[in-house]
Design a protein around this motif. Structure first.
Motif, PDB file in Angstrom:
ATOM      1  N   HIS A   7      -7.051   3.411   0.191  1.00 58.58           N
ATOM      2  CA  HIS A   7      -6.514   1.946   0.779  1.00 58.58           C
ATOM      3  C   HIS A   7      -7.093   0.835   2.259  1.00 58.58           C
ATOM      4  CE1 HIS A   7      -3.784   2.355  -2.422  1.00 58.58           C
ATOM      5  NE2 HIS A   7      -2.403   2.723  -1.890  1.00 58.58           N
ATOM      6  N   THR A  39       0.775  -1.161   0.105  1.00 60.82           N
ATOM      7  CA  THR A  39      -0.043  -0.080  -0.493  1.00 60.82           C
ATOM      8  C   THR A  39       1.177   1.027   0.163  1.00 60.82           C
ATOM      9  OG1 THR A  39      -0.293  -0.118   2.532  1.00 60.82           O
ATOM     10  CG2 THR A  39      -1.891  -1.115   0.977  1.00 60.82           C
ATOM     11  N   MET A  92      -9.762  -7.402  -0.113  1.00 61.55           N
ATOM     12  CA  MET A  92      -8.873  -7.733  -1.424  1.00 61.55           C
ATOM     13  C   MET A  92      -8.452  -9.065  -1.181  1.00 61.55           C
ATOM     14  SD  MET A  92      -7.389  -4.932  -3.167  1.00 61.55           S
ATOM     15  CE  MET A  92      -6.465  -5.190  -4.121  1.00 61.55           C
ATOM     16  N   HIS A 142     -10.662  -0.739   0.976  1.00 63.00           N
ATOM     17  CA  HIS A 142     -10.218  -2.517  -0.286  1.00 63.00           C
ATOM     18  C   HIS A 142      -9.332  -3.675   0.749  1.00 63.00           C
ATOM     19  CE1 HIS A 142     -12.341   0.310  -2.949  1.00 63.00           C
ATOM     20  NE2 HIS A 142     -11.105   1.167  -2.792  1.00 63.00           N
ATOM     21  N   SER A 171      -1.690   2.419  -5.781  1.00 61.97           N
ATOM     22  CA  SER A 171      -1.348   1.245  -6.029  1.00 61.97           C
ATOM     23  C   SER A 171      -2.026   0.723  -4.884  1.00 61.97           C
ATOM     24  CB  SER A 171      -1.224   0.497  -7.130  1.00 61.97           C
ATOM     25  OG  SER A 171       0.320  -0.080  -6.426  1.00 61.97           O
ATOM     26  N   CYS A 172      -3.130  -0.976  -4.889  1.00 60.31           N
ATOM     27  CA  CYS A 172      -2.959  -1.367  -3.550  1.00 60.31           C
ATOM     28  C   CYS A 172      -2.863  -2.492  -3.861  1.00 60.31           C
ATOM     29  CB  CYS A 172      -4.162  -1.323  -3.174  1.00 60.31           C
ATOM     30  SG  CYS A 172      -4.853  -2.185  -1.337  1.00 60.31           S
ATOM     31  N   SER A 173      -2.620  -3.320  -3.655  1.00 59.49           N
ATOM     32  CA  SER A 173      -2.310  -4.545  -4.164  1.00 59.49           C
ATOM     33  C   SER A 173      -1.834  -6.204  -2.946  1.00 59.49           C
ATOM     34  CB  SER A 173      -0.631  -5.250  -4.968  1.00 59.49           C
ATOM     35  OG  SER A 173      -0.095  -6.207  -5.811  1.00 59.49           O
ATOM     36  N   GLN A 223      -4.066  -9.510  -6.668  1.00 58.08           N
ATOM     37  CA  GLN A 223      -4.992  -9.457  -7.201  1.00 58.08           C
ATOM     38  C   GLN A 223      -4.225  -7.760  -7.184  1.00 58.08           C
ATOM     39  OE1 GLN A 223      -8.985  -8.998  -4.538  1.00 58.08           O
ATOM     40  NE2 GLN A 223      -7.077 -10.489  -3.714  1.00 58.08           N
ATOM     41  N   THR A 224      -3.868  -5.872  -8.282  1.00 58.78           N
ATOM     42  CA  THR A 224      -3.441  -4.838  -7.829  1.00 58.78           C
ATOM     43  C   THR A 224      -5.247  -3.852  -8.049  1.00 58.78           C
ATOM     44  OG1 THR A 224      -1.536  -5.571  -8.350  1.00 58.78           O
ATOM     45  CG2 THR A 224      -2.230  -3.104  -8.957  1.00 58.78           C
ATOM     46  N   LEU A 225      -5.261  -3.004  -7.218  1.00 59.92           N
ATOM     47  CA  LEU A 225      -6.429  -1.946  -7.673  1.00 59.92           C
ATOM     48  C   LEU A 225      -5.827   0.082  -7.139  1.00 59.92           C
ATOM     49  CD1 LEU A 225      -8.890  -1.285  -7.551  1.00 59.92           C
ATOM     50  CD2 LEU A 225      -9.614  -1.332  -5.690  1.00 59.92           C
ATOM     51  N   ILE A 226      -6.757   0.186  -8.268  1.00 52.50           N
ATOM     52  CA  ILE A 226      -5.955   2.032  -8.876  1.00 52.50           C
ATOM     53  C   ILE A 226      -7.443   1.982  -8.337  1.00 52.50           C
ATOM     54  CG2 ILE A 226      -4.592   3.761  -9.284  1.00 52.50           C
ATOM     55  CD1 ILE A 226      -2.552   1.975 -10.268  1.00 52.50           C
ATOM     56  N   SER A 227      -8.202   2.980  -7.638  1.00 55.97           N
ATOM     57  CA  SER A 227      -9.082   3.561  -7.337  1.00 55.97           C
ATOM     58  C   SER A 227      -8.576   5.251  -7.051  1.00 55.97           C
ATOM     59  CB  SER A 227     -10.078   2.924  -6.404  1.00 55.97           C
ATOM     60  OG  SER A 227      -9.414   2.975  -4.603  1.00 55.97           O
TER      61      SER A 227
END
Length: 232
Positions: free
Chosen positions: A35, A8, A42, A38, A12-14, A27-31
């Motif tokens: 963090h 974190t 995740m 999510h 990006s959050c992975s 999983q990788t999320l850029i919202s």
């Protein structure tokens, strides 16, 4: 060894789960959102996708920084909580070292993470790549925070520049170093939790584990609140 890892440190959050050398889930999320909205969801989804329970995990890994102050606190506190609850060890991984390890490049690597205010967190590494995400990394400089110009001022040979800071200041770096500056695919500029998991497993196997309580963020630069306190 089954490792649950999270990153974190940046936008990006992975989250990733590995079982020895096998990637089970990532999983990788850029919202653009915090963090905290999510990360735990995740982690739960990752465990479900991998067919694992929390009790199946042998150890944890998390980026310890440098990076965004809030992001680091969220990731470290969440993983420390899981590690403490399960009684399993946790490894703290440098976000800059992780970028070097996933570069799939042999040679000199300069990792850069955007530190805002026109500066980057940076460190230099010598990397011997033996395939994607399977590199031997040797740190050659301390982790610092300075302007991109200061960071590259004494580089006189070819080097790979990787990380969201390198992407952000790519044209500036090219203007200073010209053909000596090499840049990877834009996908490699995002820290991958699978890299954190692999590096964490290596630490834990070598018994460089960290008990949950001593693991703290590596900010490099003092926060605004700390600066205000020191100026009083």
């Amino acid at each position: 060894m089954k490792i649950l890892a999270a990153d974190t440190a940046t936008m990006s959050c992975s989250v990733a789960l590995i079982d020895n050398g096998n990637l089970l889930c990532e999983q990788t999320l850029i919202s653009g959102q915090t963090h905290s909205r999510h990360l735990m969801e995740m982690i739960k989804k990752g465990l479900d996708l991998a067919g694992l329970k929390m009790n199946d995990i042998d150890g944890f890994a998390v980026t310890k920084g440098p990076g965004t102050f809030t992001g680091l606190r969220i990731g470290i506190s969440s993983i420390k909580g899981l590690a403490a609850a399960s009684g399993k060890p946790v490894a703290g991984i440098s976000s800059l070292a992780a970028l070097a390890a996933q570069s799939s490049f042999s040679g000199h690597v300069c990792t850069m993470i955007d530190a805002r205010r026109g500066e980057v967190y940076s460190a230099r590494y010598s990397v011997s790549a033996s395939g994607f995400n399977c590199s031997i990394v040797k740190q050659e400089s301390a982790e610092t925070v300075m302007t991109p110009e200061q960071t590259v001022s004494d580089i006189d040979g070819h080097a790979l520049f990787i990380g969201n800071g390198a992407f952000l200041y790519q044209q500036k770096i090219k203007g200073i170093l010209g053909h000596l500056a090499i840049f990877p695919s834009f996908l490699q500029n995002t820290i991958q939790a699978s890299t954190i998991a692999r590096l964490g497993m290596e630490q834990l196997q070598k018994k460089y584990s960290t008990e949950p309580h001593p693991l703290v963020p590596s900010y490099i630069r003092a926060s605004d609140a700390e600066k205000m306190r020191s100026n009083r």
